[in-house]
Scaffold this motif. Structure first.
Motif, PDB file in Angstrom:
ATOM      1  N   TYR A 200       0.834  -1.198   0.000  1.00 57.60           N
ATOM      2  CA  TYR A 200       0.000   0.000   0.000  1.00 57.60           C
ATOM      3  C   TYR A 200       0.873   1.254   0.000  1.00 57.60           C
ATOM      4  CZ  TYR A 200      -4.209  -2.739   0.536  1.00 57.60           C
ATOM      5  OH  TYR A 200      -5.236  -3.608   0.311  1.00 57.60           O
ATOM      6  N   GLN A 201       0.367   2.303  -0.647  1.00 54.62           N
ATOM      7  CA  GLN A 201       1.184   3.487  -0.901  1.00 54.62           C
ATOM      8  C   GLN A 201       0.404   4.758  -0.625  1.00 54.62           C
ATOM      9  OE1 GLN A 201       1.829   2.758  -4.986  1.00 54.62           O
ATOM     10  NE2 GLN A 201       3.099   0.958  -4.667  1.00 54.62           N
ATOM     11  N   SER A 202       1.154   5.854  -0.438  1.00 54.46           N
ATOM     12  CA  SER A 202       0.565   7.185  -0.307  1.00 54.46           C
ATOM     13  C   SER A 202       1.203   8.103  -1.354  1.00 54.46           C
ATOM     14  CB  SER A 202       0.799   7.758   1.095  1.00 54.46           C
ATOM     15  OG  SER A 202       2.182   7.967   1.331  1.00 54.46           O
ATOM     16  N   ARG A 203       0.477   9.166  -1.694  1.00 53.48           N
ATOM     17  CA  ARG A 203       0.968  10.081  -2.723  1.00 53.48           C
ATOM     18  C   ARG A 203       0.526  11.500  -2.405  1.00 53.48           C
ATOM     19  NH1 ARG A 203       2.580  10.373  -8.105  1.00 53.48           N
ATOM     20  NH2 ARG A 203       1.696  12.071  -9.330  1.00 53.48           N
ATOM     21  N   PHE A 204       1.474  12.443  -2.530  1.00 50.42           N
ATOM     22  CA  PHE A 204       1.166  13.869  -2.452  1.00 50.42           C
ATOM     23  C   PHE A 204       1.527  14.514  -3.785  1.00 50.42           C
ATOM     24  CE2 PHE A 204       2.715  18.206  -2.104  1.00 50.42           C
ATOM     25  CZ  PHE A 204       1.623  18.847  -1.535  1.00 50.42           C
ATOM     26  N   LYS A 205       0.663  15.404  -4.255  1.00 50.72           N
ATOM     27  CA  LYS A 205       0.959  16.176  -5.455  1.00 50.72           C
ATOM     28  C   LYS A 205       0.343  17.557  -5.304  1.00 50.72           C
ATOM     29  CE  LYS A 205       0.993  16.078 -10.499  1.00 50.72           C
ATOM     30  NZ  LYS A 205       0.677  15.292 -11.730  1.00 50.72           N
ATOM     31  N   GLY A 206       1.155  18.597  -5.540  1.00 50.71           N
ATOM     32  CA  GLY A 206       0.676  19.964  -5.426  1.00 50.71           C
ATOM     33  C   GLY A 206       1.554  20.927  -6.192  1.00 50.71           C
ATOM     34  N   ASP A 207       1.100  22.176  -6.296  1.00 51.27           N
ATOM     35  CA  ASP A 207       1.897  23.188  -6.980  1.00 51.27           C
ATOM     36  C   ASP A 207       1.659  24.548  -6.344  1.00 51.27           C
ATOM     37  OD1 ASP A 207      -0.638  23.774  -7.851  1.00 51.27           O
ATOM     38  OD2 ASP A 207      -0.160  23.744  -9.986  1.00 51.27           O
ATOM     39  N   GLY A 208       2.507  25.532  -6.744  1.00 56.51           N
ATOM     40  CA  GLY A 208       2.383  26.876  -6.195  1.00 56.51           C
ATOM     41  C   GLY A 208       3.317  27.849  -6.889  1.00 56.51           C
ATOM     42  N   THR A 235      13.141  31.982  -2.063  1.00 60.68           N
ATOM     43  CA  THR A 235      11.718  31.932  -2.394  1.00 60.68           C
ATOM     44  C   THR A 235      11.065  30.866  -1.521  1.00 60.68           C
ATOM     45  OG1 THR A 235      12.096  30.349  -4.191  1.00 60.68           O
ATOM     46  CG2 THR A 235      12.042  32.679  -4.773  1.00 60.68           C
ATOM     47  N   GLU A 236       9.790  31.037  -1.256  1.00 62.61           N
ATOM     48  CA  GLU A 236       9.058  30.077  -0.434  1.00 62.61           C
ATOM     49  C   GLU A 236       7.785  29.681  -1.173  1.00 62.61           C
ATOM     50  OE1 GLU A 236       8.729  29.950   4.165  1.00 62.61           O
ATOM     51  OE2 GLU A 236       6.972  31.048   3.460  1.00 62.61           O
ATOM     52  N   ILE A 237       7.738  28.431  -1.588  1.00 61.18           N
ATOM     53  CA  ILE A 237       6.597  27.933  -2.349  1.00 61.18           C
ATOM     54  C   ILE A 237       5.579  27.319  -1.390  1.00 61.18           C
ATOM     55  CG2 ILE A 237       5.801  26.396  -4.154  1.00 61.18           C
ATOM     56  CD1 ILE A 237       7.578  28.485  -5.291  1.00 61.18           C
ATOM     57  N   LYS A 238       4.348  27.769  -1.491  1.00 61.09           N
ATOM     58  CA  LYS A 238       3.251  27.173  -0.735  1.00 61.09           C
ATOM     59  C   LYS A 238       2.461  26.277  -1.691  1.00 61.09           C
ATOM     60  CE  LYS A 238       2.922  31.013   2.533  1.00 61.09           C
ATOM     61  NZ  LYS A 238       2.063  32.071   3.133  1.00 61.09           N
ATOM     62  N   TYR A 239       2.682  24.984  -1.545  1.00 57.76           N
ATOM     63  CA  TYR A 239       2.066  24.013  -2.446  1.00 57.76           C
ATOM     64  C   TYR A 239       0.636  23.703  -1.990  1.00 57.76           C
ATOM     65  CZ  TYR A 239       6.819  23.109  -4.079  1.00 57.76           C
ATOM     66  OH  TYR A 239       8.093  23.247  -4.589  1.00 57.76           O
ATOM     67  N   SER A 240      -0.267  23.710  -2.951  1.00 59.76           N
ATOM     68  CA  SER A 240      -1.650  23.288  -2.699  1.00 59.76           C
ATOM     69  C   SER A 240      -1.953  22.116  -3.622  1.00 59.76           C
ATOM     70  CB  SER A 240      -2.626  24.439  -2.974  1.00 59.76           C
ATOM     71  OG  SER A 240      -2.393  25.506  -2.085  1.00 59.76           O
ATOM     72  N   GLY A 241      -2.526  21.054  -3.061  1.00 55.51           N
ATOM     73  CA  GLY A 241      -2.805  19.886  -3.877  1.00 55.51           C
ATOM     74  C   GLY A 241      -3.623  18.859  -3.137  1.00 55.51           C
ATOM     75  N   HIS A 242      -3.287  17.588  -3.356  1.00 56.86           N
ATOM     76  CA  HIS A 242      -4.046  16.488  -2.769  1.00 56.86           C
ATOM     77  C   HIS A 242      -3.111  15.412  -2.219  1.00 56.86           C
ATOM     78  CE1 HIS A 242      -7.221  18.373  -5.173  1.00 56.86           C
ATOM     79  NE2 HIS A 242      -8.070  17.804  -4.322  1.00 56.86           N
ATOM     80  N   PHE A 243      -3.559  14.785  -1.166  1.00 59.70           N
ATOM     81  CA  PHE A 243      -2.877  13.629  -0.594  1.00 59.70           C
ATOM     82  C   PHE A 243      -3.827  12.438  -0.703  1.00 59.70           C
ATOM     83  CE2 PHE A 243      -2.121  10.709   2.906  1.00 59.70           C
ATOM     84  CZ  PHE A 243      -0.758  10.480   2.801  1.00 59.70           C
ATOM     85  N   SER A 244      -3.301  11.305  -1.127  1.00 56.01           N
ATOM     86  CA  SER A 244      -4.140  10.119  -1.279  1.00 56.01           C
ATOM     87  C   SER A 244      -3.370   8.886  -0.839  1.00 56.01           C
ATOM     88  CB  SER A 244      -4.614   9.962  -2.732  1.00 56.01           C
ATOM     89  OG  SER A 244      -3.508   9.808  -3.603  1.00 56.01           O
TER      90      SER A 244
END
Length: 412
Positions: A200-208, A235-244
């Motif tokens: 079983y696995q987890s995944r995060f993906k986001g951008d900013g 620079t400081e990137i604030k990533y918004s996305g999904h975790f599954s």
């Protein structure tokens, strides 16, 4: 005379069309998921710089000066547009009593684009660069012994960098630029077994997005000596996305994370004993200690934190260029890049270690066209012990990377 001007204009338009077509074709072939490079910091932005071991801050005499030292664009005449491709094959191996693993060494491609316009009646030059100063794409395979620490990760970081430079005197120039930075990150990890079933696995993906700036100074007090200074802000990137995760029905939730990308400053000294030789040494310092950790907000799964505790580090860069006549040149270079990651917080997705980097390149400067090609390798080994967060990451790491960079520049 009119016929000659028309022919010149037609030739210029043809050349520009060819260059633009090639760059568009490259962007069409290279999908966004491949616009990455191995390593958190990517200082390799131009073959003329790479061939000299990136010792280029005090020379900075092509359009890639927008990255290496924007004050250098005042040395250029008229308008110039340069397109390049950096292609790298990353090969890192891991071994320990718990098993072995190897990264996918398939080539990865990063395009670069620079435009410069130096005005004729005023001592001002402007430019625009599009490049990737950071990047990471590593895949250890989901059977790696440390797969719960992350077995596959991708970081896309694109910088849009307009600059303006002022030639204050014949020997002294200054420059400033703004940067607009876009980043996309993904992280795949195996869920620890136990308590979760194997596989079983987890995944995060986001951008900013995040803004920043860069500065440059170039001073040539004598024909034999030149000094350069180049600064890029944090620079400081604030990533918004999904975790599954794919356990218990494959639930997904909105997620976010904030990652700082450090400021860095490069100082260079160029010595030119004759018009045919150019020797340069640069000292490149990165303020890595701003990177403490990255927390992924993954409610209702609970927050997940990657601890880095990076340390400030230097890259020592040396290069030599020989003019061969008729516009041809050849260069060699060497870099020593210090490790920034402590063993107790080592993250295998960023297998940081001391690297020895050798380079060579050649090219031609013509009346309307320039071209350049460079090759470099990076070699390093590291033994990690005492990793307090991921004990399965303790072991021996061996890296040998190969890369080439090609570019073409149109002057008009």
């Amino acid at each position: 005379m009119k016929k000659q001007l028309n022919q010149t204009g037609t030739n210029w338009l043809n050349d520009l069309f060819v260059l633009a077509s090639v760059f568009i074709l490259v962007l069409a072939v290279v999908s966004p998921d491949k616009l990455n490079a191995v390593g958190f910091r990517l200082p390799n932005q131009d073959p003329e710089g790479i061939a000299r071991g990136n010792a280029f801050a005090a020379t900075a005499d092509d359009p890639a000066a927008i990255y290496y030292n924007p004050a250098g664009i005042t040395q250029l005449q008229g308008q110039q547009i340069s397109a390049g491709l950096y292609v790298i094959s990353a090969d890192t191996k891991f071994s320990s009593s718990g098993g072995t693993a190897k990264t996918d060494s398939s080539p990865q491609v990063v395009p670069q684009l620079y435009y410069v316009n130096s005005f004729t009646n005023v001592p001002i030059s402007i430019g625009l660069g599009i490049y990737a100063p950071y990047g990471l794409s590593l895949d250890w395979g989901n059977n790696a012994p440390f797969n719960s620490a992350g077995y596959e990760g991708s970081l896309i970081y694109a910088c849009f960098n307009p600059v303006i430079a002022w030639k204050v005197t014949k020997t002294f120039s200054i420059a400033a630029g703004a940067t607009l930075n876009y980043s996309q990150a993904s992280l795949n990890s195996a869920l620890p077994s136990p308590p979760f079933p194997t596989g079983y696995q987890s995944r995060f993906k986001g951008d900013g997005w995040a803004p920043g700036y860069n500065l440059g100074v170039l001073w040539q007090p004598a024909p034999m000596w030149s000094f350069g200074l180049n600064y890029h802000s944090e620079t400081e990137i604030k990533y918004s996305g999904h975790f599954s995760e794919n356990f218990g029905g494959g639930a997904s939730t909105a997620s976010s994370a904030t990652i700082p990308f450090p400021e860095y400053i490069v100082g260079g000294i160029s010595f030119r004993p004759t018009p045919n030789w150019n020797f340069e040494f640069d000292l490149d310092w990165t303020k890595w200690d701003d990177l403490k950790s990255a927390t992924f907000n993954t409610t209702p799964f609970g927050n997940q934190t990657l601890t880095f505790n990076y340390q400030n580090s230097f890259i020592y860069e040396f290069g030599a260029t020989r003019q061969l006549g008729n516009g041809y040149w050849a260069s060699v270079g060497y870099m020593y890049s210090e490790n920034s990651s402590p063993s107790q917080n080592f993250v295998p997705l960023i297998p940081d270690m001391n690297l020895n980097i050798g380079s060579i390149g050649f090219g031609h400067h013509g009346q309307r066209w320039d071209w350049a090609a460079a090759y470099h390798f990076a070699y390093g080994t590291r033994t990690v012990s005492g990793d307090t967060e991921f004990s399965s990451a303790n072991g021996n790491y061996h890296t040998f990377n190969n890369a080439v960079n090609l570019s073409a520049t149109l002057k008009f």
